[in-house]
Design a protein around this motif. Sequence first.
Motif, PDB file in Angstrom:
ATOM      1  N   TRP A 174       0.839  -1.193   0.000  1.00  0.00           N
ATOM      2  CA  TRP A 174       0.000   0.000   0.000  1.00  0.00           C
ATOM      3  C   TRP A 174       0.876   1.246   0.000  1.00  0.00           C
ATOM      4  O   TRP A 174       2.021   1.217   0.405  1.00  0.00           O
ATOM      5  N   ALA A 175       0.322   2.335  -0.482  1.00  0.00           N
ATOM      6  CA  ALA A 175       1.057   3.596  -0.575  1.00  0.00           C
ATOM      7  C   ALA A 175       1.160   4.264   0.794  1.00  0.00           C
ATOM      8  O   ALA A 175       0.216   4.212   1.593  1.00  0.00           O
ATOM      9  N   ALA A 176       2.296   4.872   1.054  1.00  0.00           N
ATOM     10  CA  ALA A 176       2.457   5.671   2.269  1.00  0.00           C
ATOM     11  C   ALA A 176       1.416   6.778   2.256  1.00  0.00           C
ATOM     12  O   ALA A 176       0.950   7.208   1.201  1.00  0.00           O
ATOM     13  N   PHE A 177       1.048   7.248   3.422  1.00  0.00           N
ATOM     14  CA  PHE A 177       0.060   8.318   3.615  1.00  0.00           C
ATOM     15  C   PHE A 177      -1.368   7.874   3.312  1.00  0.00           C
ATOM     16  O   PHE A 177      -2.259   8.705   3.187  1.00  0.00           O
ATOM     17  N   THR A 178      -1.579   6.562   3.158  1.00  0.00           N
ATOM     18  CA  THR A 178      -2.934   6.028   3.026  1.00  0.00           C
ATOM     19  C   THR A 178      -3.141   5.042   4.175  1.00  0.00           C
ATOM     20  O   THR A 178      -2.180   4.603   4.811  1.00  0.00           O
ATOM     21  N   ALA A 179      -4.388   4.700   4.434  1.00  0.00           N
ATOM     22  CA  ALA A 179      -4.681   3.770   5.526  1.00  0.00           C
ATOM     23  C   ALA A 179      -4.117   2.382   5.208  1.00  0.00           C
ATOM     24  O   ALA A 179      -4.322   1.881   4.103  1.00  0.00           O
ATOM     25  N   PRO A 180      -3.408   1.781   6.163  1.00  0.00           N
ATOM     26  CA  PRO A 180      -2.918   0.419   5.936  1.00  0.00           C
ATOM     27  C   PRO A 180      -4.085  -0.553   5.771  1.00  0.00           C
ATOM     28  O   PRO A 180      -5.136  -0.366   6.389  1.00  0.00           O
ATOM     29  N   PRO A 181      -3.911  -1.577   4.954  1.00  0.00           N
ATOM     30  CA  PRO A 181      -4.985  -2.574   4.793  1.00  0.00           C
ATOM     31  C   PRO A 181      -5.222  -3.350   6.092  1.00  0.00           C
ATOM     32  O   PRO A 181      -4.391  -3.340   7.003  1.00  0.00           O
ATOM     33  N   THR A 186       5.278   8.404  -4.685  1.00  0.00           N
ATOM     34  CA  THR A 186       5.027   8.185  -3.264  1.00  0.00           C
ATOM     35  C   THR A 186       5.568   6.811  -2.886  1.00  0.00           C
ATOM     36  O   THR A 186       5.279   5.830  -3.567  1.00  0.00           O
ATOM     37  N   PRO A 187       6.359   6.721  -1.812  1.00  0.00           N
ATOM     38  CA  PRO A 187       6.868   5.411  -1.426  1.00  0.00           C
ATOM     39  C   PRO A 187       5.739   4.490  -0.988  1.00  0.00           C
ATOM     40  O   PRO A 187       4.687   4.958  -0.534  1.00  0.00           O
ATOM     41  N   SER A 188       5.965   3.215  -1.119  1.00  0.00           N
ATOM     42  CA  SER A 188       4.974   2.213  -0.727  1.00  0.00           C
ATOM     43  C   SER A 188       5.526   1.311   0.362  1.00  0.00           C
ATOM     44  O   SER A 188       6.728   1.084   0.448  1.00  0.00           O
ATOM     45  N   TRP A 189       4.622   0.818   1.159  1.00  0.00           N
ATOM     46  CA  TRP A 189       4.938  -0.178   2.175  1.00  0.00           C
ATOM     47  C   TRP A 189       4.688  -1.563   1.597  1.00  0.00           C
ATOM     48  O   TRP A 189       3.764  -1.748   0.804  1.00  0.00           O
ATOM     49  N   VAL A 244       6.480  -8.029   8.927  1.00  0.00           N
ATOM     50  CA  VAL A 244       7.566  -7.134   8.557  1.00  0.00           C
ATOM     51  C   VAL A 244       7.011  -6.144   7.542  1.00  0.00           C
ATOM     52  O   VAL A 244       6.608  -6.536   6.449  1.00  0.00           O
ATOM     53  N   ALA A 245       6.949  -4.869   7.915  1.00  0.00           N
ATOM     54  CA  ALA A 245       6.487  -3.820   7.003  1.00  0.00           C
ATOM     55  C   ALA A 245       7.716  -3.023   6.576  1.00  0.00           C
ATOM     56  O   ALA A 245       8.416  -2.460   7.412  1.00  0.00           O
ATOM     57  N   GLU A 246       7.983  -3.002   5.274  1.00  0.00           N
ATOM     58  CA  GLU A 246       9.153  -2.295   4.767  1.00  0.00           C
ATOM     59  C   GLU A 246       8.721  -1.211   3.793  1.00  0.00           C
ATOM     60  O   GLU A 246       7.969  -1.451   2.862  1.00  0.00           O
ATOM     61  N   LEU A 247       9.205  -0.007   4.045  1.00  0.00           N
ATOM     62  CA  LEU A 247       8.948   1.125   3.172  1.00  0.00           C
ATOM     63  C   LEU A 247      10.005   1.136   2.080  1.00  0.00           C
ATOM     64  O   LEU A 247      11.148   0.725   2.303  1.00  0.00           O
ATOM     65  N   ASP A 248       9.654   1.619   0.895  1.00  0.00           N
ATOM     66  CA  ASP A 248      10.607   1.667  -0.223  1.00  0.00           C
ATOM     67  C   ASP A 248      11.895   2.397   0.131  1.00  0.00           C
ATOM     68  O   ASP A 248      12.922   2.173  -0.500  1.00  0.00           O
TER      69      ASP A 248
END
Length: 83
Positions: free
Chosen positions: A7-14, A42-45, A55-59
């Motif tokens: 999912w994209a950063a700055f949006t609600a996580p699923p 926009t970076p994504s998680w 494990v949640a990793e941002l770009d």
Amino acid sequence: MRLGTRWAAFTAPPAAVPDALRSQIAAVEKLLPEGQLTHQPTPSWTLTWLEGRPVAELDTGVIVTLDAEGQVVVRHDPDDEFA
């Protein structure tokens, strides 16, 4: 087997993102220069599972996970090419 998600950063996580990680993911996003991202994607998680732990990793190389005791850990992958 657990499936990951993206999912994209700055949006609600699923819904698949555990509650334990959500507040720290939001804290990481507050540190990102949202207004300066207009000239960049926009970076994504990416959520994956390792040995049963999320494990949640941002770009950008930021990683939010749980340790063996269930505590949230935030670290940065120095080998990430986008960092």
